[in-house]
Write a protein that holds these residues in place. Sequence first.
Motif, PDB file in Angstrom:
ATOM      1  N   HIS A 102     -36.732 -13.661   1.641  1.00  0.00           N
ATOM      2  CA  HIS A 102     -38.090 -13.968   2.107  1.00  0.00           C
ATOM      3  C   HIS A 102     -38.229 -15.467   2.297  1.00  0.00           C
ATOM      4  O   HIS A 102     -37.970 -16.253   1.379  1.00  0.00           O
ATOM      5  N   PHE A 114     -43.840  -7.172  -0.928  1.00  0.00           N
ATOM      6  CA  PHE A 114     -42.551  -7.248  -1.638  1.00  0.00           C
ATOM      7  C   PHE A 114     -42.182  -5.865  -2.194  1.00  0.00           C
ATOM      8  O   PHE A 114     -41.060  -5.373  -2.029  1.00  0.00           O
ATOM      9  N   THR A 160     -40.474 -11.710   7.301  1.00  0.00           N
ATOM     10  CA  THR A 160     -39.690 -11.441   6.096  1.00  0.00           C
ATOM     11  C   THR A 160     -40.694 -10.937   5.065  1.00  0.00           C
ATOM     12  O   THR A 160     -41.904 -11.195   5.226  1.00  0.00           O
ATOM     13  N   PRO A 161     -40.313 -10.162   4.087  1.00  0.00           N
ATOM     14  CA  PRO A 161     -38.963  -9.905   3.592  1.00  0.00           C
ATOM     15  C   PRO A 161     -38.103  -9.140   4.600  1.00  0.00           C
ATOM     16  O   PRO A 161     -38.587  -8.342   5.393  1.00  0.00           O
ATOM     17  N   ASN A 206     -49.129 -12.444   6.907  1.00  0.00           N
ATOM     18  CA  ASN A 206     -47.838 -12.922   6.387  1.00  0.00           C
ATOM     19  C   ASN A 206     -47.218 -13.901   7.380  1.00  0.00           C
ATOM     20  O   ASN A 206     -46.105 -13.728   7.873  1.00  0.00           O
TER      21      ASN A 206
END
Length: 227
Positions: A102, A114, A160-161, A206
Amino acid sequence: MHLLIPAAGMGRRMGADRNKVLLTVRGRPLIAWTLLAAEAAQRITWIGLIGQPVDQALLLEIFDSLGLTTPVHFIAGGDTRQASVYNGLQALPEEATRVLIHDGARCLISPDLFDRCAAALENCSGLIAAVPVKDTIKQVDRDLKIENTPDRRCLWAAQTPQGFDVALLKSCHSKGQQLQWMVTDDAALFENCGLPVQVIPGEETNVKVTTPSDLAIAEWILSQRSH
Ligand SMILES: Nc1ccn([C@@H]2O[C@H](COP(=O)(O)OP(=O)(O)OP(=O)(O)O)[C@@H](O)[C@H]2O)c(=O)n1
Ligand SMILES: C[C@](O)(CO)[C@H](O)COP(=O)(O)O
């Protein structure tokens, strides 16, 4: 789940006088928000923080100040994100069979994302968080003439993650070094090796803090969370 956090960039597009993950957002270094989200996730049990040696003391000071209970290990980064992740993979504990990667610059991630990625990685060998694109995307030539307009229904913006089987990702990174592949995410290495990568719905918030305007966006998003 083992987590690698690439945080060894120079922040050139940010134009700051230091690594952008060290810049303050809502009173904390950007990387602190990323570490706190990983700490709050149920499934993250180990963190490898990949940084430039010049930033090591400050990064160690930041995660000491947070009083994290998750073990955090400093790993020296490389000249590219790809090289930094390669270094991170070499530093994983032997027992790590799966890994999430990440970006430290994606400091607004929720603990839930996550955990969703960690859970999904139990059922596949490669995945990324991504969101459907909202703009019409144009492929252009070197003169900025439009060459193609891909069908937007098939376009997702990678975040990401990103998560992988460790042995497979190590093999793809090694092949990438041998063949001098230059990629901007780890999924591309899997794809180049013909391995499947699953998309997991990411989060609109994000965002990767890349330019000064992203800092303002991050400030606003964090201000809404503290209400
Ligand atoms: N040699 C590098 C380059 C990038 N990264 C990390 O990879 C993530 C995504 O990279 P990016 O947003 O491009 O960060 P920078 O490389 O710092 O930004 P720029 O390209 O503007 O210099 C960031 O958390 C960054 O710290 C890294 O660990 N090692
Ligand atoms: C990995 C990534 O965040 C997926 O969107 C992106 O490719 C990183 O790119 P950068 O140029 O290293 O920020």
